[in-house]
Design an enzyme around this catalytic site. Structure first.
Site, PDB file in Angstrom:
ATOM      1  N   SER A  16      11.817  29.552 -18.831  1.00 55.62           N
ATOM      2  CA  SER A  16      13.030  29.963 -18.100  1.00 55.62           C
ATOM      3  C   SER A  16      12.945  29.611 -16.621  1.00 55.62           C
ATOM      4  O   SER A  16      13.337  30.387 -15.749  1.00 55.62           O
ATOM      5  CB  SER A  16      13.269  31.467 -18.274  1.00 55.62           C
ATOM      6  N   ALA A  45      14.242  23.826 -15.239  1.00 56.25           N
ATOM      7  CA  ALA A  45      14.572  22.879 -16.313  1.00 56.25           C
ATOM      8  C   ALA A  45      15.161  23.621 -17.515  1.00 56.25           C
ATOM      9  O   ALA A  45      16.223  23.238 -18.033  1.00 56.25           O
ATOM     10  CB  ALA A  45      13.319  22.104 -16.726  1.00 56.25           C
ATOM     11  N   THR A 105       9.221  27.497 -10.512  1.00 54.76           N
ATOM     12  CA  THR A 105      10.493  27.346  -9.798  1.00 54.76           C
ATOM     13  C   THR A 105      10.690  28.472  -8.785  1.00 54.76           C
ATOM     14  O   THR A 105      11.069  28.240  -7.632  1.00 54.76           O
ATOM     15  CB  THR A 105      11.662  27.360 -10.809  1.00 54.76           C
ATOM     16  N   ALA A 121       9.025  27.926  -5.428  1.00 56.31           N
ATOM     17  CA  ALA A 121       9.223  26.687  -4.668  1.00 56.31           C
ATOM     18  C   ALA A 121       9.744  27.021  -3.270  1.00 56.31           C
ATOM     19  O   ALA A 121      10.618  27.855  -3.105  1.00 56.31           O
ATOM     20  CB  ALA A 121      10.191  25.764  -5.397  1.00 56.31           C
ATOM     21  N   GLN A 122       9.182  26.352  -2.299  1.00 61.67           N
ATOM     22  CA  GLN A 122       9.518  26.701  -0.914  1.00 61.67           C
ATOM     23  C   GLN A 122      10.378  25.640  -0.246  1.00 61.67           C
ATOM     24  O   GLN A 122      11.530  25.876   0.122  1.00 61.67           O
ATOM     25  CB  GLN A 122       8.220  26.873  -0.111  1.00 61.67           C
ATOM     26  N   GLY A 123       9.785  24.426  -0.093  1.00 59.16           N
ATOM     27  CA  GLY A 123      10.373  23.397   0.776  1.00 59.16           C
ATOM     28  C   GLY A 123      11.788  23.028   0.440  1.00 59.16           C
ATOM     29  O   GLY A 123      12.682  23.055   1.287  1.00 59.16           O
ATOM     30  N   GLY A 124      12.083  22.658  -0.822  1.00 60.30           N
ATOM     31  CA  GLY A 124      13.457  22.341  -1.179  1.00 60.30           C
ATOM     32  C   GLY A 124      13.602  21.262  -2.235  1.00 60.30           C
ATOM     33  O   GLY A 124      12.675  20.995  -2.987  1.00 60.30           O
ATOM     34  N   GLU A 143       9.926  16.004   4.745  1.00 62.88           N
ATOM     35  CA  GLU A 143       8.558  16.316   4.298  1.00 62.88           C
ATOM     36  C   GLU A 143       7.781  15.004   4.208  1.00 62.88           C
ATOM     37  O   GLU A 143       8.366  13.919   4.337  1.00 62.88           O
ATOM     38  CB  GLU A 143       8.586  17.038   2.946  1.00 62.88           C
ATOM     39  N   HIS A 179      -1.894  20.231  -3.175  1.00 63.76           N
ATOM     40  CA  HIS A 179      -1.097  20.425  -1.965  1.00 63.76           C
ATOM     41  C   HIS A 179      -2.064  20.605  -0.807  1.00 63.76           C
ATOM     42  O   HIS A 179      -3.011  21.388  -0.905  1.00 63.76           O
ATOM     43  CB  HIS A 179      -0.192  21.660  -2.112  1.00 63.76           C
ATOM     44  N   ARG A 182       1.089  13.263   0.436  1.00 64.04           N
ATOM     45  CA  ARG A 182       0.145  14.353   0.175  1.00 64.04           C
ATOM     46  C   ARG A 182      -1.254  13.942  -0.221  1.00 64.04           C
ATOM     47  O   ARG A 182      -2.217  14.593   0.137  1.00 64.04           O
ATOM     48  CB  ARG A 182       0.674  15.170  -0.994  1.00 64.04           C
ATOM     49  N   HIS A 188      -1.614  21.801  -7.304  1.00 62.54           N
ATOM     50  CA  HIS A 188      -0.210  22.147  -7.061  1.00 62.54           C
ATOM     51  C   HIS A 188       0.730  21.624  -8.132  1.00 62.54           C
ATOM     52  O   HIS A 188       1.627  22.330  -8.571  1.00 62.54           O
ATOM     53  CB  HIS A 188       0.180  21.560  -5.702  1.00 62.54           C
ATOM     54  N   ARG A 196       3.442  12.330  -6.765  1.00 59.97           N
ATOM     55  CA  ARG A 196       4.831  12.789  -6.591  1.00 59.97           C
ATOM     56  C   ARG A 196       5.203  12.884  -5.111  1.00 59.97           C
ATOM     57  O   ARG A 196       4.463  13.446  -4.308  1.00 59.97           O
ATOM     58  CB  ARG A 196       5.007  14.166  -7.233  1.00 59.97           C
ATOM     59  N   SER A 224      10.375  17.183  -7.448  1.00 57.74           N
ATOM     60  CA  SER A 224      10.185  17.761  -8.795  1.00 57.74           C
ATOM     61  C   SER A 224      11.331  18.665  -9.211  1.00 57.74           C
ATOM     62  O   SER A 224      11.753  18.632 -10.378  1.00 57.74           O
ATOM     63  CB  SER A 224       8.858  18.504  -8.887  1.00 57.74           C
TER      64      SER A 224
HETATM   65  P1  FAD Z   1       8.670  26.391 -14.314  1.00 67.41           P
HETATM   66  O1  FAD Z   1       9.626  26.719 -13.263  1.00 67.41           O
HETATM   67  O2  FAD Z   1       7.239  26.585 -14.016  1.00 67.41           O
HETATM   68  O3  FAD Z   1       9.035  27.257 -15.601  1.00 67.41           O
HETATM   69  C1  FAD Z   1       8.182  27.283 -16.715  1.00 67.41           C
HETATM   70  C2  FAD Z   1       8.627  28.395 -17.634  1.00 67.41           C
HETATM   71  O4  FAD Z   1       7.963  28.280 -18.881  1.00 67.41           O
HETATM   72  C3  FAD Z   1       8.300  29.790 -17.130  1.00 67.41           C
HETATM   73  O5  FAD Z   1       9.399  30.618 -17.417  1.00 67.41           O
HETATM   74  C4  FAD Z   1       7.099  30.197 -17.975  1.00 67.41           C
HETATM   75  O6  FAD Z   1       6.951  31.583 -18.146  1.00 67.41           O
HETATM   76  C5  FAD Z   1       7.464  29.542 -19.285  1.00 67.41           C
HETATM   77  N1  FAD Z   1       6.350  29.292 -20.194  1.00 67.41           N
HETATM   78  C6  FAD Z   1       5.229  28.566 -19.983  1.00 67.41           C
HETATM   79  N2  FAD Z   1       4.474  28.549 -21.091  1.00 67.41           N
HETATM   80  C7  FAD Z   1       5.128  29.269 -22.026  1.00 67.41           C
HETATM   81  C8  FAD Z   1       4.852  29.633 -23.375  1.00 67.41           C
HETATM   82  N3  FAD Z   1       3.725  29.263 -24.005  1.00 67.41           N
HETATM   83  N4  FAD Z   1       5.747  30.389 -24.036  1.00 67.41           N
HETATM   84  C9  FAD Z   1       6.887  30.815 -23.428  1.00 67.41           C
HETATM   85  N5  FAD Z   1       7.195  30.521 -22.154  1.00 67.41           N
HETATM   86  C10 FAD Z   1       6.330  29.745 -21.472  1.00 67.41           C
HETATM   87  N6  FAD Z   1       9.005  21.343  -6.081  1.00 67.41           N
HETATM   88  C11 FAD Z   1       9.997  20.850  -5.308  1.00 67.41           C
HETATM   89  O7  FAD Z   1      10.693  19.912  -5.716  1.00 67.41           O
HETATM   90  N7  FAD Z   1      10.244  21.392  -4.091  1.00 67.41           N
HETATM   91  C12 FAD Z   1       9.529  22.421  -3.579  1.00 67.41           C
HETATM   92  O8  FAD Z   1       9.796  22.890  -2.495  1.00 67.41           O
HETATM   93  C13 FAD Z   1       8.460  22.938  -4.367  1.00 67.41           C
HETATM   94  N8  FAD Z   1       7.691  23.947  -3.893  1.00 67.41           N
HETATM   95  C14 FAD Z   1       6.748  24.493  -4.716  1.00 67.41           C
HETATM   96  C15 FAD Z   1       6.007  25.592  -4.262  1.00 67.41           C
HETATM   97  C16 FAD Z   1       5.097  26.208  -5.081  1.00 67.41           C
HETATM   98  C17 FAD Z   1       4.316  27.385  -4.589  1.00 67.41           C
HETATM   99  C18 FAD Z   1       4.904  25.714  -6.400  1.00 67.41           C
HETATM  100  C19 FAD Z   1       3.934  26.369  -7.319  1.00 67.41           C
HETATM  101  C20 FAD Z   1       5.608  24.606  -6.848  1.00 67.41           C
HETATM  102  C21 FAD Z   1       6.530  23.988  -6.008  1.00 67.41           C
HETATM  103  N9  FAD Z   1       7.264  22.886  -6.433  1.00 67.41           N
HETATM  104  C22 FAD Z   1       8.254  22.378  -5.640  1.00 67.41           C
HETATM  105  C23 FAD Z   1       7.136  22.383  -7.797  1.00 67.41           C
HETATM  106  C24 FAD Z   1       8.309  22.948  -8.638  1.00 67.41           C
HETATM  107  O9  FAD Z   1       8.514  24.289  -8.284  1.00 67.41           O
HETATM  108  C25 FAD Z   1       8.044  22.868 -10.100  1.00 67.41           C
HETATM  109  O10 FAD Z   1       7.580  21.608 -10.469  1.00 67.41           O
HETATM  110  C26 FAD Z   1       9.320  23.151 -10.885  1.00 67.41           C
HETATM  111  O11 FAD Z   1       9.852  24.370 -10.462  1.00 67.41           O
HETATM  112  C27 FAD Z   1       9.020  23.186 -12.357  1.00 67.41           C
HETATM  113  O12 FAD Z   1      10.130  23.710 -13.034  1.00 67.41           O
HETATM  114  P2  FAD Z   1      10.047  23.864 -14.597  1.00 67.41           P
HETATM  115  O13 FAD Z   1      11.337  24.431 -15.033  1.00 67.41           O
HETATM  116  O14 FAD Z   1       9.569  22.609 -15.188  1.00 67.41           O
HETATM  117  O15 FAD Z   1       8.850  24.918 -14.833  1.00 67.41           O
HETATM  118  C1  SIN Z   2       6.343  22.493  -0.199  1.00 64.06           C
HETATM  119  O1  SIN Z   2       7.202  23.269   0.196  1.00 64.06           O
HETATM  120  O2  SIN Z   2       5.467  22.016   0.507  1.00 64.06           O
HETATM  121  C2  SIN Z   2       6.340  22.138  -1.627  1.00 64.06           C
HETATM  122  C3  SIN Z   2       7.187  20.978  -1.822  1.00 64.06           C
HETATM  123  C4  SIN Z   2       6.867  20.318  -3.110  1.00 64.06           C
HETATM  124  O3  SIN Z   2       5.890  20.664  -3.780  1.00 64.06           O
HETATM  125  O4  SIN Z   2       7.613  19.407  -3.463  1.00 64.06           O
END
Ligand code: FAD
Ligand code: SIN
Length: 526
Positions: A11, A14, A41, A44-47, A111, A238, A284, A345, A380, A385
């Site tokens: 959730s 994506a 998600t 996520a900080q930067g954007g 960035e 990171h 990075r 990261h 990346r 992302s």
């Molecule tokens: P996620 O948002 O991680 O969601 C995964 C989901 O799957 C969660 O709900 C989890 O509970 C669920 N899940 C996992 N395994 C299972 C399972 N076995 N059964 C059921 N549920 C499960 N990217 C950017 O582009 N910009 C940013 O500024 C940025 N900042 C970031 C800062 C931090 C601190 C972090 C950690 C990441 C950052 N990223 C950033 C990366 C970005 O946040 C992620 O790559 C992106 O949010 C991934 O989205 P997702 O939907 O693929 O996965």
């Molecule tokens: C960050 O805010 O530095 C994270 C950005 C990213 O992972 O894309």
């Protein structure tokens, strides 16, 4: 047994955006292993990177992505995702996402690796805003059911019908076996189409910016189901996570460097110019390796981030979350240097998909961090992302309804067989093995690798794999054991892919082959 037209595993950005897009055509079950907002998600900080300034261009965003990706991006995929960005951002705004604005216009920041200001953000809590908006919409949709505390254990394929499945035969996904952690029962959740949106695997390392959910479950399940997995050696560290015993690698956004932060060693020297002419705004991999080099050469535990020249008001207004987190730990960014270290990261590889999120298993799609579309290549570009997760989820949602309509539910899926298993009391084995795995990955498969380190990591991980498989077969299904099993599978995929790459490229740097090969780049496929 439960049945949905679409099963979405995860959730985050994506999973939720796919669910919202397909919900008009059928029932959607979203399963998520903890509370609904707990995801990468949400942190996520930067954007989100996207071309929204008239002086910017798609070509420049594409070029920056290709440069960061070190020759391994798929140019067509990059161009398609970049071009789809603005419409995706506008859709989020229409849903109510409150991105930061200056004088009414979206505030765009920069960035590392970007040649233009193109990061749309909501202060320094962009992910929380996206998650808030998407969850609110999903909650009110009559066709969407969100099942919290439901953990996907295995994808259901022909294998569960007793048919031998190999990578060479055509396979189908019929849903997943799912552990309801409140009833402790494994259910069959059947679906005509399944989307893996399980995010990344930062927890494989000791120090990570990722929350606890990031254990690589999706990649491990897909690999066991014999889907194609690729580029797993490219793990992004990171450069700037907070070094503090109580802060557990809290991220200090790259946007802080984009705003003028300077990296200093413990003697106060600004060292980045010795490594790259772009200094703090180099991509990075370069910044993380420079910090690693300083730490190793000087024997220091951290380097320092200097933002004192920006002033308290500016810092508080621009980075309210980071400013207050530092203050909680008695560090005032306006007057103190902030100790930082690199932390795991982002997983650039993953389950191979085409631009529409289609994996090599029929009726199984993947989007977000779990997937490898060809956007990121060997490294990346910052803030690409969230863009990829949202755009590919939307594209998958355009093709999935046709697949759903052409599919019938399978009614012959057997129940989960837990005969001969017991409740375990040996939790110390699990916690010890997890710690050991994280230590091995951190020491031997981190920012700088070598053949010897990788061989050692391989043999240690093999032993852990044998122990944990034996334990898994004997004990009742539980989240800690399943997660550990998945983390070991992901560690194996990272190590194996790293061993196959006899060069340094992007995020994969090895002292045995320090140069980038000029032979046509290859993708490691497992
Ligand atoms: P996620 O948002 O991680 O969601 C995964 C989901 O799957 C969660 O709900 C989890 O509970 C669920 N899940 C996992 N395994 C299972 C399972 N076995 N059964 C059921 N549920 C499960 N990217 C950017 O582009 N910009 C940013 O500024 C940025 N900042 C970031 C800062 C931090 C601190 C972090 C950690 C990441 C950052 N990223 C950033 C990366 C970005 O946040 C992620 O790559 C992106 O949010 C991934 O989205 P997702 O939907 O693929 O996965
Ligand atoms: C960050 O805010 O530095 C994270 C950005 C990213 O992972 O894309």
């Amino acid at each position: 047994m439960k049945q949905f037209d679409y099963l979405v595993i995860g959730s985050g950005s994506a999973g939720l955006s796919f669910a919202l897009e397909v919900a008009g055509s059928g029932t959607v079950g979203i399963i998520t292993k903890k509370e609904r907002a707990e995801s990468n998600t949400n942190y996520a900080q930067g954007g989100i990177a996207s071309v929204l300034d008239a002086a910017d261009s798609y070509d420049k965003h594409v070029e920056d992505t290709l440069i960061a990706g070190a020759g391994m991006c798929d140019r067509e995929v990059v161009a398609e995702i970049v071009k789809s960005g603005p419409a995706t951002i506008r859709k989020l705004i229409a849903m109510g996402a409150a991105f930061t604005r200056k004088e009414g216009e979206l505030h765009l920041v920069r960035e590392g690796g970007h040649s233009h200001n193109r990061i749309i953000h909501a202060d320094d809590m962009t992910g929380r805003e996206i998650e808030r908006v998407l969850l609110a919409k999903a909650d009110e949709h009559p066709n969407i059911t969100i099942l919290e505390h439901h953990f996907a254990v295995e994808l259901i394929t022909e294998h569960h019908l007793g048919i031998q499945v190999t990578k060479y035969v055509e396979k189908n996904c019929f849903g997943a076996y799912v552990l309801d952690t409140e009833t402790d029962r494994v259910e069959r959740v059947l679906a005509k189409v399944t989307l893996l949106a399980t995010g990344g695997a930062g927890q494989v390392y000791l120090h990570t910016t990722n929350p606890e959910i990031a254990t690589g479950d999706g990649v491990a399940m897909a690999y066991r189901a014999k889907a194609r997995v690729s580029n797993m050696e490219f793990i992004q560290f990171h450069p700037t996570s907070l070094w503090h015993p109580d802060a557990d690698s809290f991220l200090i956004s790259e946007a802080v460097r984009g705003h003028g932060a300077i990296l200093r060693n413990t003697d106060g020297e600004a060292f980045m110019e010795r490594y790259d002419s772009r200094k703090e705004l180099a991509p990075r991999d370069i910044v993380a390796r420079a910090i690693d080099d300083q730490l190793k050469k000087r024997g220091d535990e951290y380097v320092l981030l200097d933002v004192r020249h920006l002033g308290r008001d500016e810092l508080k207004a621009t980075f309210p979350n980071i400013y207050s987190k530092c203050l909680e730990h008695n560090m005032d960014m306006a007057t103190d240097l902030i100790p930082i270290v690199p932390a795991a990261h982002y997983m650039c590889g993953g389950v191979w998909t085409d631009i529409n999120g289609q994996t090599t298993i029929n009726k199984l799609f993947a989007a977000g961090e779990v997937a490898c579309t060809g956007l990121h290549g060997a490294n990346r570009l910052a803030s690409n992302s969230l863009l990829e997760a949202l755009v590919v989820a939307e594209k998958a949602a355009r093709v999935a309804p046709d697949v759903m309509r052409q599919t019938e539910f399978r009614t012959d899926i057997p129940q989960w067989d837990d005969s001969g298993t017991f409740d375990t009391e040996e939790w110390v084995l699990v916690s010890h093995d997890k710690r050991e795995l994280q230590q091995v990955m951190t020491d031997y498969v981190g920012i700088v690798r070598s053949d010897l380190r990788l061989r050692r990591a391989f043999s240690r991980t093999k032993l852990l794999h044998q122990e944990v498989e034996a334990f898994y077969k004997k004990s009742k299904v539980s989240v800690p054991v399943c997660q550990l099993r998945n983390m070991i599978a992901v560690a194996y995929l990272i190590i194996r892919s790293a061993m196959l790459r006899k060069e340094s490229r992007g995020l994969h740097f090895t002292t045995d082959y320090p140069n980038t090969s000029d032979v046509i780049e290859h993708h490691n496929i497992l």
